[in-house]
Design an enzyme around this catalytic site. Structure first.
Site, PDB file in Angstrom:
ATOM      1  CE  LYS A 158      -4.724   1.592   0.806  1.00 44.15           C
ATOM      2  NZ  LYS A 158      -5.079   2.189   0.147  1.00 44.15           N
ATOM      3  N   GLY A 180       5.626   0.827   6.553  1.00 51.03           N
ATOM      4  CA  GLY A 180       6.972  -0.035   5.504  1.00 51.03           C
ATOM      5  C   GLY A 180       6.939   0.623   4.168  1.00 51.03           C
ATOM      6  CB  CYS A 181       4.672   0.784   1.151  1.00 50.80           C
ATOM      7  SG  CYS A 181       4.025  -0.648   1.045  1.00 50.80           S
ATOM      8  CB  THR A 182       7.155   5.612   3.329  1.00 57.85           C
ATOM      9  OG1 THR A 182       5.743   5.828   3.401  1.00 57.85           O
ATOM     10  CG2 THR A 182       7.631   6.657   3.728  1.00 57.85           C
ATOM     11  CB  ALA A 194       8.853   3.987  -2.131  1.00 64.28           C
TER      12      ALA A 194
END
Length: 167
Positions: free
Chosen positions: A41, A46-48, A51
């Site tokens: 998402k 975590g995705c931030t 990325a």
């Protein structure tokens, strides 16, 4: 079906979040490695982190002949916000239909992907020969980009190509 190293990679043509064509077959014809990092998402913690790491290491990946794309089931608008918020500079593919996820055998997050529309955190490396080079399943978002970069550097060094790539 989950792909494994040595399998032919599905060389699909898709659009990135900014509406640009991403033709995996063309990138292979150009002799590029392709890193597809699937994530659950956009804008989650975590995705931030994941990325940001890929964005910080973008130049190092490009020097090794690798193109990097983050893939999620988020709509393009959410990915564009993610790109702007983190100054990612692109490289995000919205896969709302699940085409890439199915093609690369990326399962649903916590086994609930079909219900929640989220991917597991998996990373796939495609070789310049169009084969699956390496697969990392359920990766650590804080280390993933570094692990993939180190793998590529090690592979290039073993082949004597690291010095040539950095020139």
């Amino acid at each position: 079906m989950k792909l494994k190293p040595g399998d032919p990679a599905p060389l699909i043509r898709v659009q990135d979040a900014l509406g640009r064509a991403v033709d995996l077959a063309e990138l292979v014809r150009q002799g590029r490695y392709i890193v597809l990092w699937f994530y659950p998402k956009a804008s989650s913690p975590g995705c931030t982190a994941q990325a940001r790491q890929y964005a910080e290491l973008r130049d190092a990946f490009q020097q090794l002949g690798a193109e990097v794309f983050g893939v999620s089931r988020d709509p393009a608008s959410a990915q564009c916000d993610f790109i702007d918020k983190l100054a990612l500079g692109g490289g995000m593919i919205p896969d709302q239909s699940g085409l890439l996820g199915r093609a690369f055998g990326v399962g649903g997050f916590l086994g609930l992907g079909a219900l929640l529309g989220l991917y597991n955190r998996d990373t796939i490396l495609i070789s310049p020969q169009g084969k699956v080079e390496q697969v990392w399943r359920n990766v650590n978002p804080f280390r993933d980009a570094q692990v993939v970069l180190e793998y590529l550097e090690s592979k290039m060094k073993a082949a004597g190509q690291l010095e040539a790539a950095s020139r």
